[in-house]
Design an enzyme around this catalytic site. Structure first.
Site, PDB file in Angstrom:
ATOM      1  N   SER A 136       3.184  18.635  -6.617  1.00  0.00           N
ATOM      2  CA  SER A 136       4.606  17.990  -6.527  1.00  0.00           C
ATOM      3  C   SER A 136       5.406  16.477  -5.513  1.00  0.00           C
ATOM      4  O   SER A 136       6.049  16.644  -5.578  1.00  0.00           O
ATOM      5  CB  SER A 136       4.278  18.905  -4.872  1.00  0.00           C
ATOM      6  N   ASN A 137       4.344  15.775  -5.183  1.00  0.00           N
ATOM      7  CA  ASN A 137       4.437  14.117  -5.096  1.00  0.00           C
ATOM      8  C   ASN A 137       4.964  13.074  -6.643  1.00  0.00           C
ATOM      9  O   ASN A 137       6.387  12.875  -5.996  1.00  0.00           O
ATOM     10  CB  ASN A 137       3.544  13.464  -4.914  1.00  0.00           C
TER      11      ASN A 137
ATOM     12  N   ARG B  67     -10.188  10.985  -6.858  1.00  0.00           N
ATOM     13  CA  ARG B  67     -11.090  10.072  -7.001  1.00  0.00           C
ATOM     14  C   ARG B  67     -11.453   8.818  -6.475  1.00  0.00           C
ATOM     15  O   ARG B  67      -9.906   8.748  -6.567  1.00  0.00           O
ATOM     16  CB  ARG B  67     -11.668  10.153  -8.373  1.00  0.00           C
TER      17      ARG B  67
ATOM     18  N   ASN C  16      -0.714   5.230  -2.359  1.00  0.00           N
ATOM     19  CA  ASN C  16      -1.251   6.289  -2.188  1.00  0.00           C
ATOM     20  C   ASN C  16      -0.667   7.345  -1.320  1.00  0.00           C
ATOM     21  O   ASN C  16      -0.273   6.165  -0.261  1.00  0.00           O
ATOM     22  CB  ASN C  16      -3.039   5.870  -1.784  1.00  0.00           C
TER      23      ASN C  16
ATOM     24  N   HIS D 226      -1.117   9.883   2.328  1.00  0.00           N
ATOM     25  CA  HIS D 226      -2.029  10.842   2.923  1.00  0.00           C
ATOM     26  C   HIS D 226      -1.019  11.680   3.516  1.00  0.00           C
ATOM     27  O   HIS D 226      -0.856  10.609   4.094  1.00  0.00           O
ATOM     28  CB  HIS D 226      -3.632   9.524   3.409  1.00  0.00           C
TER      29      HIS D 226
ATOM     30  N   LEU E 276     -11.785   3.953   1.382  1.00  0.00           N
ATOM     31  CA  LEU E 276     -10.560   5.185   1.466  1.00  0.00           C
ATOM     32  C   LEU E 276      -9.711   5.617   2.606  1.00  0.00           C
ATOM     33  O   LEU E 276      -9.966   5.034   3.984  1.00  0.00           O
ATOM     34  CB  LEU E 276     -11.838   6.323   1.389  1.00  0.00           C
TER      35      LEU E 276
HETATM   36  C1  GRF Z   1      -0.787  15.626  -0.644  1.00  0.00           C
HETATM   37  O1  GRF Z   1      -0.715  16.397   0.166  1.00  0.00           O
HETATM   38  C2  GRF Z   1      -1.111  14.234  -1.009  1.00  0.00           C
HETATM   39  O2  GRF Z   1      -0.304  13.429   0.556  1.00  0.00           O
HETATM   40  C3  GRF Z   1      -2.758  13.632  -0.905  1.00  0.00           C
HETATM   41  O3  GRF Z   1      -2.949  15.024  -1.372  1.00  0.00           O
HETATM   42  C4  GRF Z   1      -1.524  16.243  -1.759  1.00  0.00           C
HETATM   43  C5  GRF Z   1      -1.405  16.328  -2.998  1.00  0.00           C
HETATM   44  O4  GRF Z   1      -0.286  16.911  -3.387  1.00  0.00           O
HETATM   45  N1  GRF Z   1      -3.029  13.371  -1.163  1.00  0.00           N
HETATM   46  P1  GRF Z   1       0.229  17.199  -4.827  1.00  0.00           P
HETATM   47  O5  GRF Z   1      -0.748  17.092  -6.307  1.00  0.00           O
HETATM   48  O6  GRF Z   1       0.968  16.022  -5.037  1.00  0.00           O
HETATM   49  O7  GRF Z   1       1.621  18.286  -4.465  1.00  0.00           O
END
Ligand code: GRF
Length: 202
Positions: free
Chosen positions: A14-15, A92, A108, A110, A145
């Site tokens: 989704s991101n 990973r 990244n 988070h 991490l």
């Molecule tokens: C998101 O909550 C992101 O913050 C985390 O993993 C999830 C990935 O979601 N690192 P998507 O695959 O982007 O929907």
């Protein structure tokens, strides 16, 4: 800065979709050169293909070890002249070969206000701890991490009747807003690193 992105995913994507949408609607001046997944069943691969973006699946089991796997990722990214790597739910750890090939060029996202709740299940950790506010963080990736200079954060409230799912959904809205914005800021290049701090200049 070279505006060609390499997006690394493991799942839903989704991101990735938020980045695709931001580029399409001219909110982000960038090109996704390639989407790499460690899993062939990642739903995000379909999103990439639907958007006409090249996809590459690299199965870690087919490599001798972590370094060999990271080197394979670097090879794919370099061949497509990627300038900025965006981790978007890539499950990973990022090792030396990738970090060294893209110094201060890996982002990244988070789902917490770092440095709170690093690692897996950040939304569950926030609920379990009982914080009243949590959120999302976009940061540059280092060897540790969920560490590294923070580019953008957004806060969301934790409500009394929240479940992991409702909280995660509220955070996700902010993730999708700040990730493309942070990518734009990094690509514009008007920033420096001062210790742990990401500072915009000019
Ligand atoms: C998101 O909550 C992101 O913050 C985390 O993993 C999830 C990935 O979601 N690192 P998507 O695959 O982007 O929907």
């Amino acid at each position: 800065m070279n505006r060609r992105l390499g997006v690394l995913i493991s799942g839903r994507g989704s991101n990735l979709q938020a980045i695709i949408d931001a580029i399409r609607s001219d909110r982000l001046d960038a090109t996704i050169a390639v989407v790499i997944s460690n899993r062939s069943d990642a739903a995000g691969l379909t999103r990439a293909r639907d958007a006409g973006v090249e996809t590459v699946v690299l199965n870690p089991r087919e490599y001798a070890g972590r370094d060999a796997y990271d080197r394979a990722i670097v090879e794919v990214l370099r061949a497509r002249e990627v300038g900025l790597v965006c981790l978007a739910g890539f499950m990973r750890l990022i090792g030396r070969p990738l970090l060294d090939a893209f110094p201060a060029r890996i982002l990244n996202i988070h789902p917490s206000l770092l440095p709170s709740f690093r690692g897996l299940d950040a939304q569950r950790q926030a609920l379990a701890h009982g914080v009243r506010t949590t959120g999302a963080t976009v940061h540059l990736v280092t060897a540790d991490l969920d560490d590294g200079p923070i580019v953008l954060q957004a806060a969301v409230p934790v409500l009394d009747d929240d479940t992991v799912e409702t909280l995660a959904a509220r955070i996700l809205v902010e993730e999708h807003r700040i990730y493309p914005e942070a990518i734009g800021i990094v690509l514009d290049g008007k920033w420096k690193i001062d210790g742990r701090r990401f500072i915009t200049i000019g």
